[in-house]
Scaffold this active site. Structure first.
Site, PDB file in Angstrom:
ATOM      1  CE1 TYR A 199      -4.305  -0.935  -0.500  1.00 37.29           C
ATOM      2  CE2 TYR A 199      -3.492  -2.868   0.659  1.00 37.29           C
ATOM      3  CZ  TYR A 199      -4.443  -2.255  -0.135  1.00 37.29           C
ATOM      4  OH  TYR A 199      -5.524  -2.967  -0.582  1.00 37.29           O
TER       5      TYR A 199
ATOM      6  NE  ARG B 296      -2.859   0.131  -5.485  1.00 33.54           N
ATOM      7  CZ  ARG B 296      -3.989  -0.278  -4.890  1.00 33.54           C
ATOM      8  NH1 ARG B 296      -3.975  -1.333  -4.091  1.00 33.54           N
ATOM      9  NH2 ARG B 296      -5.112   0.359  -5.107  1.00 33.54           N
TER      10      ARG B 296
ATOM     11  CG  ASN C 276     -11.126   5.134  -8.718  1.00 24.91           C
ATOM     12  OD1 ASN C 276     -11.375   3.926  -8.777  1.00 24.91           O
ATOM     13  ND2 ASN C 276     -11.221   5.923  -9.772  1.00 24.91           N
TER      14      ASN C 276
ATOM     15  CG  ASP D 230      -7.128   7.586  -7.678  1.00 29.92           C
ATOM     16  OD1 ASP D 230      -7.882   8.560  -7.502  1.00 29.92           O
ATOM     17  OD2 ASP D 230      -7.279   6.779  -8.621  1.00 29.92           O
TER      18      ASP D 230
ATOM     19  CG  HIS E 142     -14.230   0.732  -2.306  1.00 26.38           C
ATOM     20  ND1 HIS E 142     -14.133   0.117  -3.540  1.00 26.38           N
ATOM     21  CD2 HIS E 142     -15.394   0.269  -1.765  1.00 26.38           C
ATOM     22  CE1 HIS E 142     -15.188  -0.661  -3.725  1.00 26.38           C
ATOM     23  NE2 HIS E 142     -15.970  -0.586  -2.676  1.00 26.38           N
TER      24      HIS E 142
ATOM     25  CB  CYS F  66      -3.657   3.786  15.346  1.00 27.66           C
ATOM     26  SG  CYS F  66      -3.291   2.615  16.663  1.00 27.66           S
TER      27      CYS F  66
ATOM     28  N   GLY G 177     -15.895   3.433 -16.020  1.00 25.09           N
ATOM     29  CA  GLY G 177     -14.590   2.829 -15.746  1.00 25.09           C
ATOM     30  C   GLY G 177     -14.601   1.863 -14.582  1.00 25.09           C
TER      31      GLY G 177
ATOM     32  CG  ASN H 126     -15.834  -0.076 -18.914  1.00 24.88           C
ATOM     33  OD1 ASN H 126     -14.826  -0.537 -19.426  1.00 24.88           O
ATOM     34  ND2 ASN H 126     -16.094  -0.194 -17.626  1.00 24.88           N
TER      35      ASN H 126
HETATM   36  C1  BJW Z   1     -11.666   1.884 -18.720  1.00 27.39           C
HETATM   37  C2  BJW Z   1     -10.469   2.472 -19.034  1.00 27.39           C
HETATM   38  C3  BJW Z   1     -10.558   3.739 -19.599  1.00 27.39           C
HETATM   39  C4  BJW Z   1      -9.978   0.615 -18.188  1.00 27.39           C
HETATM   40  N1  BJW Z   1     -11.753   4.289 -19.808  1.00 27.39           N
HETATM   41  N2  BJW Z   1     -12.844   2.438 -18.947  1.00 27.39           N
HETATM   42  C5  BJW Z   1     -23.060  -9.236  -2.439  1.00 27.39           C
HETATM   43  C6  BJW Z   1     -22.913 -10.249  -3.362  1.00 27.39           C
HETATM   44  C7  BJW Z   1     -21.709 -10.908  -3.508  1.00 27.39           C
HETATM   45  C8  BJW Z   1     -20.598 -10.577  -2.754  1.00 27.39           C
HETATM   46  C9  BJW Z   1     -20.736  -9.576  -1.837  1.00 27.39           C
HETATM   47  C10 BJW Z   1     -21.942  -8.919  -1.683  1.00 27.39           C
HETATM   48  N3  BJW Z   1     -21.774  -7.959  -0.725  1.00 27.39           N
HETATM   49  C11 BJW Z   1     -20.513  -8.008  -0.284  1.00 27.39           C
HETATM   50  C12 BJW Z   1     -19.859  -8.979  -0.943  1.00 27.39           C
HETATM   51  C13 BJW Z   1     -18.424  -9.321  -0.744  1.00 27.39           C
HETATM   52  C14 BJW Z   1     -17.471  -8.374  -1.449  1.00 27.39           C
HETATM   53  C15 BJW Z   1     -17.696  -8.485  -2.957  1.00 27.39           C
HETATM   54  O1  BJW Z   1     -18.345  -7.685  -3.584  1.00 27.39           O
HETATM   55  N4  BJW Z   1     -17.096  -9.467  -3.597  1.00 27.39           N
HETATM   56  C16 BJW Z   1     -17.220  -9.596  -5.056  1.00 27.39           C
HETATM   57  C17 BJW Z   1     -15.827  -9.722  -5.664  1.00 27.39           C
HETATM   58  C18 BJW Z   1     -18.157 -10.705  -5.375  1.00 27.39           C
HETATM   59  N5  BJW Z   1     -17.647  -7.014  -0.996  1.00 27.39           N
HETATM   60  C19 BJW Z   1     -17.077  -6.586   0.120  1.00 27.39           C
HETATM   61  O2  BJW Z   1     -16.425  -7.321   0.833  1.00 27.39           O
HETATM   62  C20 BJW Z   1     -17.292  -5.130   0.495  1.00 27.39           C
HETATM   63  N6  BJW Z   1     -17.736  -5.045   1.841  1.00 27.39           N
HETATM   64  C21 BJW Z   1     -19.010  -5.233   2.200  1.00 27.39           C
HETATM   65  O3  BJW Z   1     -19.889  -5.333   1.385  1.00 27.39           O
HETATM   66  O4  BJW Z   1     -19.207  -5.270   3.568  1.00 27.39           O
HETATM   67  C22 BJW Z   1     -20.393  -5.904   4.050  1.00 27.39           C
HETATM   68  C23 BJW Z   1     -20.249  -7.412   3.838  1.00 27.39           C
HETATM   69  C24 BJW Z   1     -19.064  -8.037   4.108  1.00 27.39           C
HETATM   70  C25 BJW Z   1     -18.930  -9.416   3.890  1.00 27.39           C
HETATM   71  C26 BJW Z   1     -19.992 -10.134   3.369  1.00 27.39           C
HETATM   72  C27 BJW Z   1     -21.193  -9.481   3.097  1.00 27.39           C
HETATM   73  C28 BJW Z   1     -21.326  -8.104   3.331  1.00 27.39           C
HETATM   74  C29 BJW Z   1     -15.960  -4.378   0.439  1.00 27.39           C
HETATM   75  C30 BJW Z   1     -15.395  -4.302  -0.929  1.00 27.39           C
HETATM   76  C31 BJW Z   1     -14.019  -3.634  -0.878  1.00 27.39           C
HETATM   77  C32 BJW Z   1     -13.338  -3.632  -2.235  1.00 27.39           C
HETATM   78  N7  BJW Z   1     -11.998  -3.245  -2.040  1.00 27.39           N
HETATM   79  C33 BJW Z   1     -11.143  -3.047  -3.225  1.00 27.39           C
HETATM   80  C34 BJW Z   1      -9.732  -2.744  -2.711  1.00 27.39           C
HETATM   81  C35 BJW Z   1      -9.696  -1.350  -2.073  1.00 27.39           C
HETATM   82  C36 BJW Z   1      -8.324  -0.934  -1.670  1.00 27.39           C
HETATM   83  C37 BJW Z   1      -7.339  -0.993  -2.802  1.00 27.39           C
HETATM   84  O5  BJW Z   1      -7.431  -0.202  -3.766  1.00 27.39           O
HETATM   85  O6  BJW Z   1      -6.451  -1.827  -2.716  1.00 27.39           O
HETATM   86  O7  BJW Z   1     -11.651  -1.951  -4.007  1.00 27.39           O
HETATM   87  S1  BJW Z   1     -11.162  -4.408  -4.365  1.00 27.39           S
HETATM   88  C38 BJW Z   1     -11.042  -3.419  -5.809  1.00 27.39           C
HETATM   89  O8  BJW Z   1     -12.232  -3.608  -6.608  1.00 27.39           O
HETATM   90  C39 BJW Z   1     -11.064  -1.958  -5.322  1.00 27.39           C
HETATM   91  C40 BJW Z   1     -11.981  -1.315  -6.315  1.00 27.39           C
HETATM   92  O9  BJW Z   1     -12.517  -0.129  -5.796  1.00 27.39           O
HETATM   93  C41 BJW Z   1     -13.002  -2.396  -6.574  1.00 27.39           C
HETATM   94  C42 BJW Z   1     -13.753  -2.227  -7.880  1.00 27.39           C
HETATM   95  O10 BJW Z   1     -12.878  -2.314  -8.980  1.00 27.39           O
HETATM   96  P1  BJW Z   1     -13.134  -1.403 -10.266  1.00 27.39           P
HETATM   97  O11 BJW Z   1     -12.934   0.002  -9.912  1.00 27.39           O
HETATM   98  O12 BJW Z   1     -14.412  -1.775 -10.897  1.00 27.39           O
HETATM   99  O13 BJW Z   1     -11.881  -1.829 -11.183  1.00 27.39           O
HETATM  100  P2  BJW Z   1     -11.769  -3.021 -12.247  1.00 27.39           P
HETATM  101  O14 BJW Z   1     -10.338  -3.211 -12.533  1.00 27.39           O
HETATM  102  O15 BJW Z   1     -12.540  -4.201 -11.807  1.00 27.39           O
HETATM  103  O16 BJW Z   1     -12.511  -2.447 -13.543  1.00 27.39           O
HETATM  104  C43 BJW Z   1     -11.978  -1.370 -14.298  1.00 27.39           C
HETATM  105  C44 BJW Z   1     -12.878  -1.152 -15.504  1.00 27.39           C
HETATM  106  O17 BJW Z   1     -12.429  -0.006 -16.204  1.00 27.39           O
HETATM  107  C45 BJW Z   1     -12.845  -2.317 -16.501  1.00 27.39           C
HETATM  108  O18 BJW Z   1     -14.183  -2.613 -16.906  1.00 27.39           O
HETATM  109  C46 BJW Z   1     -12.036  -1.765 -17.698  1.00 27.39           C
HETATM  110  O19 BJW Z   1     -12.478  -2.290 -18.952  1.00 27.39           O
HETATM  111  C47 BJW Z   1     -12.357  -0.296 -17.586  1.00 27.39           C
HETATM  112  N8  BJW Z   1     -11.346   0.600 -18.137  1.00 27.39           N
HETATM  113  N9  BJW Z   1      -9.436   1.577 -18.676  1.00 27.39           N
HETATM  114  C48 BJW Z   1     -12.872   3.563 -19.457  1.00 27.39           C
HETATM  115  N10 BJW Z   1      -9.426   4.380 -19.964  1.00 27.39           N
END
Ligand code: BJW
Length: 265
Positions: A70, A73, A113, A115, A130, A138, A198, A224
């Site tokens: 991190y 990052r 994001n 960032d 997020h 801490c 995105g 997207n």
């Molecule tokens: C472009 C481009 C350009 C490229 N122009 N486009 C209900 C159902 C099922 C599962 C769950 C649920 N509720 C909760 C869950 C569990 C879990 C979850 O969702 N899991 C799934 C994987 C199934 N969720 C959680 O745990 C969340 N907590 C929660 O809900 O608490 C209550 C709870 C807990 C436990 C059980 C039940 C309830 C927390 C989620 C935290 C996510 N954290 C991360 C890391 C954050 C820190 C870090 O940065 O390291 O967040 S994971 C990562 O994914 C990050 C992002 O914010 C997140 C989303 O990613 P994003 O932004 O969509 O990126 P990509 O790479 O996936 O997509 C990029 C897109 O851009 C692509 O489509 C490209 O094509 C496009 N692109 N260039 C336009 N130039």
């Protein structure tokens, strides 16, 4: 209107909208040089297992590895600049806020994001669901120490209270910040135009926001470069890079609001 190009249609919707919600993801920052998560070749999760880096269990197992990752990052986010997509969203907020009363806000930017690039581009009302990599707290007390006072010369970084410093980001299995969730649902419940930009729309609860907006009667738009889980159901998909499409869209909306034909310019 029959035969109307998609971007013209969305520009018209923007010019008519009373309450706009935008959800952004990692793709919006890709053109700034930050890697997305799920790109099959370059994405962070194609190189690293999120269960080793983005869970509290991973941090407890190997705090040095997770803190180093991190911190790396954080330096990447600090050293890049907002791109034209971020700039266009900031301009859109300013334009809508100048056009309509601020209560309730006519524009809400919800970002996954961490960032801080939206704020650096000038966006004012940003809901960081997020968290942020620019804040660290801490593990024992939750005390957030100003970044300028944290010395990243030892990993993990000890806190004064017997714990370690961790980034204020939301890991898998962790709750999203309550205030951010409430602000998101409040804006979604009254929006009439929703954008998903995105993001792969795979991580909940953010992936479900489009359904909340649709249930509120909103038109839905995806911007997207690749198809996503949302693509089959949105009203309009604008396929391409957000850094190219957003400036064009905001310009066309502005032309329409001034009474001109967007395509004349
Ligand atoms: C472009 C481009 C350009 C490229 N122009 N486009 C209900 C159902 C099922 C599962 C769950 C649920 N509720 C909760 C869950 C569990 C879990 C979850 O969702 N899991 C799934 C994987 C199934 N969720 C959680 O745990 C969340 N907590 C929660 O809900 O608490 C209550 C709870 C807990 C436990 C059980 C039940 C309830 C927390 C989620 C935290 C996510 N954290 C991360 C890391 C954050 C820190 C870090 O940065 O390291 O967040 S994971 C990562 O994914 C990050 C992002 O914010 C997140 C989303 O990613 P994003 O932004 O969509 O990126 P990509 O790479 O996936 O997509 C990029 C897109 O851009 C692509 O489509 C490209 O094509 C496009 N692109 N260039 C336009 N130039």
């Amino acid at each position: 209107m029959p035969g109307e190009a998609s971007i013209d249609r969305v520009a018209r919707w923007l010019a008519e909208a009373r309450s706009v919600v935008v959800l952004t993801g990692a793709g919006v920052s890709a053109e700034s040089g930050l890697t997305t998560f799920r790109d099959p070749e370059e994405g962070l999760w194609s190189k690293y297992d999120p269960m080793d880096l983005a869970t509290i269990e991973a941090f407890e197992r190997d705090p040095e590895l997770v803190t180093r990752w991190y911190h790396w990052r954080f330096t990447k986010a600090r050293d890049v600049r907002p791109n034209p997509g971020h700039d266009a969203l900031a301009l859109l907020e300013r334009t809508l806020c100048a056009r309509m009363p601020d209560n309730p806000p006519p524009f809400t930017l919800i970002t996954q994001n961490i960032d801080g690039l939206h704020q650096r581009a000038g966006s004012r009302r940003v809901v960081e669901i997020h968290g942020s990599i620019h804040r660290w707290r801490c593990t024992c007390t939750g005390y957030e120490k100003p970044l300028s006072e944290i010395r990243f010369d030892r990993f993990p970084v000890p806190s004064e209270h017997g714990g370690f410093m961790r980034p204020c980001v939301v890991w898998f299995g962790e709750m999203l910040p309550q205030e951010a969730l409430e602000a998101s649902f409040e804006a979604l419940a009254r929006c009439d135009l929703f954008f998903s930009i995105g993001t792969s729309a795979t991580v909940y609860p953010a992936a479900g926001f489009i359904e909340v907006a649709r249930a509120a009667g909103a038109r839905t738009v995806e911007i997207n470069k690749d198809p996503t889980a949302n693509s089959p159901s949105v009203d309009v998909t604008l396929k391409g890079r957000s850094g190219a499409i957003l400036p064009d869209l905001v310009h066309q909306m502005d032309q329409l609001a001034r009474g001109g034909d967007a395509r004349d310019t």
